[in-house]
Design an enzyme around this catalytic site. Structure first.
Site, PDB file in Angstrom:
ATOM      1  N   ALA A  72       0.805  -1.088   0.069  1.00  0.00           N
ATOM      2  CA  ALA A  72      -0.039   0.004   0.013  1.00  0.00           C
ATOM      3  C   ALA A  72       0.963   1.232  -0.104  1.00  0.00           C
ATOM      4  CB  ALA A  72      -0.834  -0.085   1.157  1.00  0.00           C
ATOM      5  N   GLU A 105      -1.631 -12.500  -4.489  1.00  0.00           N
ATOM      6  CA  GLU A 105      -3.295 -12.403  -5.180  1.00  0.00           C
ATOM      7  C   GLU A 105      -3.552 -11.008  -5.249  1.00  0.00           C
ATOM      8  OE1 GLU A 105      -3.780 -13.988  -1.684  1.00  0.00           O
ATOM      9  OE2 GLU A 105      -3.266 -16.144  -2.479  1.00  0.00           O
ATOM     10  N   ASN A 110      -7.971  -4.618 -10.230  1.00  0.00           N
ATOM     11  CA  ASN A 110      -6.979  -3.716  -9.681  1.00  0.00           C
ATOM     12  C   ASN A 110      -5.799  -3.453 -10.687  1.00  0.00           C
ATOM     13  OD1 ASN A 110      -5.301  -2.132  -8.249  1.00  0.00           O
ATOM     14  ND2 ASN A 110      -5.416  -3.495  -6.534  1.00  0.00           N
ATOM     15  N   TYR A 117       2.894  -5.383 -10.659  1.00  0.00           N
ATOM     16  CA  TYR A 117       3.610  -6.532 -10.575  1.00  0.00           C
ATOM     17  C   TYR A 117       3.955  -7.092 -11.794  1.00  0.00           C
ATOM     18  CZ  TYR A 117       0.635  -6.070  -6.130  1.00  0.00           C
ATOM     19  OH  TYR A 117       0.140  -5.724  -4.999  1.00  0.00           O
TER      20      TYR A 117
HETATM   21  C1  LIG Z   1      -0.820  -0.495  -6.310  1.00  0.00           C
HETATM   22  C2  LIG Z   1      -0.269   0.413  -5.619  1.00  0.00           C
HETATM   23  C3  LIG Z   1       0.568  -0.340  -4.436  1.00  0.00           C
HETATM   24  C4  LIG Z   1       1.061   1.060  -6.571  1.00  0.00           C
HETATM   25  O1  LIG Z   1       1.917   1.858  -5.732  1.00  0.00           O
HETATM   26  P1  LIG Z   1       2.843   3.285  -6.678  1.00  0.00           P
HETATM   27  O2  LIG Z   1       3.747   3.670  -5.792  1.00  0.00           O
HETATM   28  O3  LIG Z   1       1.636   3.958  -7.100  1.00  0.00           O
HETATM   29  O4  LIG Z   1       3.269   2.499  -8.067  1.00  0.00           O
HETATM   30  P2  LIG Z   1       4.693   2.933  -8.568  1.00  0.00           P
HETATM   31  O5  LIG Z   1       4.597   4.283  -8.697  1.00  0.00           O
HETATM   32  O6  LIG Z   1       5.672   1.945  -7.936  1.00  0.00           O
HETATM   33  O7  LIG Z   1       4.355   2.306 -10.094  1.00  0.00           O
HETATM   34  C5  LIG Z   1       4.974   1.085 -10.659  1.00  0.00           C
HETATM   35  C6  LIG Z   1       4.418   0.686 -11.729  1.00  0.00           C
HETATM   36  O8  LIG Z   1       3.038   0.338 -11.552  1.00  0.00           O
HETATM   37  C7  LIG Z   1       1.942   0.577 -12.480  1.00  0.00           C
HETATM   38  N1  LIG Z   1       0.960   1.541 -12.032  1.00  0.00           N
HETATM   39  C8  LIG Z   1       1.092   2.115 -10.943  1.00  0.00           C
HETATM   40  N2  LIG Z   1      -0.023   3.032 -10.928  1.00  0.00           N
HETATM   41  C9  LIG Z   1      -0.746   2.883 -11.836  1.00  0.00           C
HETATM   42  C10 LIG Z   1      -1.991   3.360 -12.546  1.00  0.00           C
HETATM   43  N3  LIG Z   1      -2.689   4.022 -11.564  1.00  0.00           N
HETATM   44  N4  LIG Z   1      -2.389   2.808 -13.682  1.00  0.00           N
HETATM   45  C11 LIG Z   1      -1.712   1.959 -14.424  1.00  0.00           C
HETATM   46  N5  LIG Z   1      -0.398   1.567 -13.859  1.00  0.00           N
HETATM   47  C12 LIG Z   1      -0.051   1.731 -12.825  1.00  0.00           C
HETATM   48  C13 LIG Z   1       3.003   1.274 -13.855  1.00  0.00           C
HETATM   49  O9  LIG Z   1       3.375   0.049 -14.461  1.00  0.00           O
HETATM   50  C14 LIG Z   1       4.250   1.786 -12.932  1.00  0.00           C
HETATM   51  O10 LIG Z   1       5.338   1.818 -13.754  1.00  0.00           O
HETATM   52  P3  LIG Z   1       5.495   3.279 -14.674  1.00  0.00           P
HETATM   53  O11 LIG Z   1       5.469   4.324 -13.394  1.00  0.00           O
HETATM   54  O12 LIG Z   1       6.950   2.897 -15.204  1.00  0.00           O
HETATM   55  O13 LIG Z   1       4.570   3.276 -15.544  1.00  0.00           O
HETATM   56  C15 LIG Z   1      -0.871   1.713  -5.264  1.00  0.00           C
HETATM   57  O14 LIG Z   1      -1.695   2.241  -6.204  1.00  0.00           O
HETATM   58  C16 LIG Z   1      -2.036   1.629  -3.948  1.00  0.00           C
HETATM   59  O15 LIG Z   1      -1.429   1.588  -2.867  1.00  0.00           O
HETATM   60  N6  LIG Z   1      -3.102   1.137  -4.192  1.00  0.00           N
HETATM   61  C17 LIG Z   1      -4.136   0.909  -3.363  1.00  0.00           C
HETATM   62  C18 LIG Z   1      -3.717  -0.623  -2.417  1.00  0.00           C
HETATM   63  C19 LIG Z   1      -3.584  -1.808  -3.478  1.00  0.00           C
HETATM   64  O16 LIG Z   1      -4.324  -1.773  -4.313  1.00  0.00           O
HETATM   65  N7  LIG Z   1      -2.413  -2.534  -3.053  1.00  0.00           N
HETATM   66  C20 LIG Z   1      -2.289  -3.826  -3.830  1.00  0.00           C
HETATM   67  C21 LIG Z   1      -3.275  -4.776  -3.604  1.00  0.00           C
HETATM   68  S1  LIG Z   1      -2.744  -6.201  -4.221  1.00  0.00           S
END
Ligand SMILES: CC(C)(COP(=O)(O)OP(=O)(O)OC[C@H]1O[C@@H](n2cnc3c(N)ncnc32)[C@H](O)[C@@H]1OP(=O)(O)O)[C@@H](O)C(=O)NCCC(=O)NCCS
Length: 145
Positions: A72, A105, A110, A117
């Site tokens: 998260a 999972e 999402n 991933y």
């Molecule tokens: C999913 C989550 C952890 C991503 O965190 P983040 O710090 O924003 O991700 P990053 O900046 O490291 O992104 C890495 C890659 O993820 C993908 N990505 C991240 N956010 C994205 C979005 N909104 N749409 C599409 N791709 C996305 C991209 O491939 C990105 O690479 P790029 O920047 O080179 O395009 C965040 O959105 C989150 O906390 N979501 C709510 C909780 C959740 O769903 N957790 C996962 C449960 S399984």
């Protein structure tokens, strides 16, 4: 910004972020506290000076397999690479202690998480029907071997 292991003093912020992200499915503060005591679990956090904890991720190890259970990032800090940085570090540390395969999972809707991933080399190997509640949804089972 610092990446370090989660500590007891982080529990309130970690549980608050978990609640914001996952609502009714959120892990309790006690569940995080138990993880910190368990030698098979490793939890890492991203700490920034002005805010404290802004992201975390965790893995549970079972022999050579590691199950990534929580990821998260605070909404205000998303799309800046924090999740990828944290997960890379988590997998590097786990590999150094013998983990060879990683699994997790994720809700099939999402997309941000699935793209994250995939960008780290995970591939979908299966679907668990109706794995999630609130709302009901299938889980993709992803592995990086
Ligand atoms: C999913 C989550 C952890 C991503 O965190 P983040 O710090 O924003 O991700 P990053 O900046 O490291 O992104 C890495 C890659 O993820 C993908 N990505 C991240 N956010 C994205 C979005 N909104 N749409 C599409 N791709 C996305 C991209 O491939 C990105 O690479 P790029 O920047 O080179 O395009 C965040 O959105 C989150 O906390 N979501 C709510 C909780 C959740 O769903 N957790 C996962 C449960 S399984």
């Amino acid at each position: 910004m610092e990446i370090r292991r989660m500590r007891r003093e982080d529990l309130t912020q970690a549980a608050a972020l978990e609640e914001k992200c996952f609502g009714a499915d959120a892990w309790s503060m006690q569940a995080f506290a138990d993880a910190l005591e368990d030698e098979n679990a490793l939890y890492l956090t991203c700490i920034v000076e002005e805010e404290g904890l802004i992201a975390y991720c965790g893995i549970w190890r079972s022999f050579e397999d590691g199950d990534i259970t929580n990821v998260a990032v605070d909404e205000r800090y998303r799309k800046k690479g924090f999740a990828r940085l944290l997960l890379r570090e988590l997998m590097q540390k786990s590999a150094a202690s013998g983990v060879e395969n990683f699994t997790l999972e994720v809700r099939e809707s999402n997309l941000p998480a699935i793209r994250l991933y995939e960008s780290l080399g995970f591939v979908t190997e299966g679907i668990r029907k109706n794995f999630y509640r609130n709302p009901n949804e299938n889980a993709l089972i992803m592995w990086k071997r």
